[in-house]
Write an enzyme that holds these catalytic residues in place. Structure first.
Site, short mmCIF file in Angstrom:
data_model
loop_
_atom_site.label_atom_id
_atom_site.label_comp_id
_atom_site.label_asym_id
_atom_site.label_seq_id
_atom_site.Cartn_x
_atom_site.Cartn_y
_atom_site.Cartn_z
N SER A 217 0.76 -1.13 -0.15
CA SER A 217 -0.01 -0.08 -0.21
C SER A 217 0.69 1.28 0.09
O SER A 217 0.27 2.24 0.10
CB SER A 217 -1.19 0.03 1.16
OG SER A 217 -2.03 -0.89 1.03
N LYS A 220 -0.05 3.82 -2.38
CA LYS A 220 -0.96 4.80 -2.49
C LYS A 220 -0.27 6.14 -2.34
O LYS A 220 -0.88 7.29 -2.63
CB LYS A 220 -1.84 4.70 -1.40
CG LYS A 220 -2.72 3.41 -1.46
CD LYS A 220 -3.63 3.27 -0.16
CE LYS A 220 -4.82 1.99 -0.72
NZ LYS A 220 -4.23 0.63 -0.09
N SER A 274 -5.98 3.31 4.48
CA SER A 274 -5.42 2.44 3.46
C SER A 274 -6.52 1.80 2.59
O SER A 274 -6.19 0.47 2.37
CB SER A 274 -4.51 1.54 4.03
OG SER A 274 -3.58 1.15 3.09
N LYS A 387 3.35 6.56 4.68
CA LYS A 387 2.29 5.49 4.34
C LYS A 387 3.04 4.20 4.49
O LYS A 387 4.11 3.97 4.51
CB LYS A 387 2.03 5.74 2.83
CG LYS A 387 1.03 4.86 2.49
CD LYS A 387 -0.23 5.22 3.04
CE LYS A 387 -1.33 4.07 2.84
NZ LYS A 387 -1.28 2.90 3.61
#
Length: 438
Positions: A217, A220, A274, A387
């Site tokens: 993730s 992202k 997320s 992130k």
């Protein structure tokens, strides 16, 4: 119809036979003393006891004894197991071994960066391979004591559990955190890492930083950057059907097809929760389809000089052809942190999503990572964003920033075996960065 007596007889025929007069309780006590975790000595030959006997028989057979691995306590097996002179042999850890000693071995191998799977207490191929690597490294210095074969003798076990730094092992568990300036890539748990000075772009420390890897993730970051270049964050949007078209085990905000939201709320949900559902929604709302948006992500990557990246989805779930590198991730984060909208979203600790026609109540989403918790041993003062990401194949990934005394650092770690190891790496990277830039 089978009679009850016949059924019992058939059942007994499947239970392991045992030598006449065998004292099962005494045999179990001996197995427990040897380290076999079979529960308690209750005199009942159950599955665990039988498995332990079979393993002992395998070890004995490999040493030349004429014995079969059946799990049955025949007279010869019992005699050989009970002999004190066979204790060392029977305490070897090999494929098929299990229990707390195996778990201790695995934890030490992980700490030495010789094993990259979880400590599950089962001695399988990954453990045997890691043990073999350990043996080969030590055999150069102790040729008379070490036989590289992937099997751990009692003497090798003692060596493994000792302080191996005196034999030249450089590993995360041996790093002296009081001397942050001495950090080297060998003292990091992550498979890939990169640390830069955000002001200058200078790379301060790296580990396989250009090797393509699954980003999970952390993808992202690119989704957010691309979306901010294509969409108005204050625009009202309707969640498309594609938001639901995600793998079953995906993280979700959740958002619901047909739900009306502000794009900004969707972006916060995507980054803090997320949410893969939010990522798909963002992609379709910005570019008309997930595939078209992925192409825009790749164009953004080219503009930022990300040379080892290619994206095929906006959420980071494992997919063929979807990869990036630790260096590319810090490049993306460095650029993003110069943008007010990006910076506000990725450093946000909590956010309230307003209620909608599909959600009756407000939804408060929070950032709960240990590095932001002053009560956690992994707390990193002055850390922020950016992130995290995890899949079983990517491992744990994280991109974060750190600011102190006018210096901003950005680090990426990828392919970690767990959050706490990633936090340890980040703390060491940031401490190193401050030590070498002050």
């Amino acid at each position: 119809m089978i009679s009850a007596v016949l059924a019992v007889c058939m059942l007994l025929s499947f239970l392991p036979a045992q030598a006449e007069g065998t004292d099962i309780k005494a045999l179990q006590t001996r197995l427990l003393d040897l380290g076999y975790e079979i529960g308690k000595a209750d005199g009942i030959l159950g599955k665990k006891s039988s498995a332990a006997i079979a393993l002992a028989q395998t070890l004995l057979a490999e040493q030349g004894f004429d014995i079969q691995s059946t799990g049955t306590p025949d007279a010869k097996t019992v005699e050989l197991i009970m002999k004190e002179e066979n204790s060392g042999l029977l305490q070897m850890l090999v494929k098929g071994s299990w229990g707390s000693r195996v778990k201790e071995v695995q934890q030490k191998l992980i700490g030495l960066n010789l094993m990259r799977s979880h400590a599950d207490g089962q001695y399988g191929t990954n453990t045997a391979t890691a043990v073999l690597t350990f043996e080969k490294q030590l055999a150069e210095q102790l040729p008379d004591q070490i036989k590289p074969d992937g099997k751990l003798t009692t003497d090798e076990y003692k060596l493994l559990m000792s302080d191996l730094s005196k034999y030249g092992f450089e590993a995360p568990i041996y790093f002296d955190d009081t001397r942050p300036e001495t950090l080297k890539e060998t003292y990091l748990y992550a498979k890939h890492a990169c640390l830069i000075n955000a002001s200058t772009g200078e790379t301060l420390l790296e580990k396989a930083a250009d090797e393509p890897a699954e980003p999970a993730s952390t993808t992202k970051i690119m989704t957010l950057l691309t979306a901010l270049s294509l969409c108005d964050p204050d625009k009202s949007v309707v969640i498309p059907e594609e938001a639901a078209d995600i793998p079953a085990d995906s993280t979700r905000v959740p958002v619901t097809p047909g739900e009306t939201m502000i794009m900004r709320d969707l972006l916060y949900g995507m980054m803090i929760r997320s949410g893969n559902d939010a990522a798909n929604a963002v992609a379709v709302l910005c570019s008309g389809s997930v595939d078209a948006f992925a192409e825009e992500m790749n164009k953004t990557a080219v503009k930022l000089g990300m040379e080892n990246s290619h994206f095929v989805n906006p959420h980071g779930y494992t997919a063929e052809g979807h990869y990036t590198s630790a260096r590319d991730l810090v490049k993306a984060a460095r650029y993003g942190l110069t943008l007010k909208e990006f910076r506000e979203i990725v450093t946000c600790m909590w956010y309230t999503l307003p209620k909608t026609e599909k959600r009756d109540e407000e939804l408060v989403i929070t950032q709960k990572w240990e590095i932001f918790n002053p009560l956690s041993e992994y707390y990193i003062p002055n850390a922020a964003g950016v992130k995290s990401g995890y899949t079983s194949t990517a491992g744990f990934c994280y991109v974060g920033a750190y600011q102190e005394n006018g210096i901003t650092l950005i680090a990426a770690v990828m392919g970690g075996q767990g959050r706490n190891m990633a936090w340890t790496d980040l703390k060491r990277l940031f401490a190193y960065g401050m030590a070498v830039t002050n």
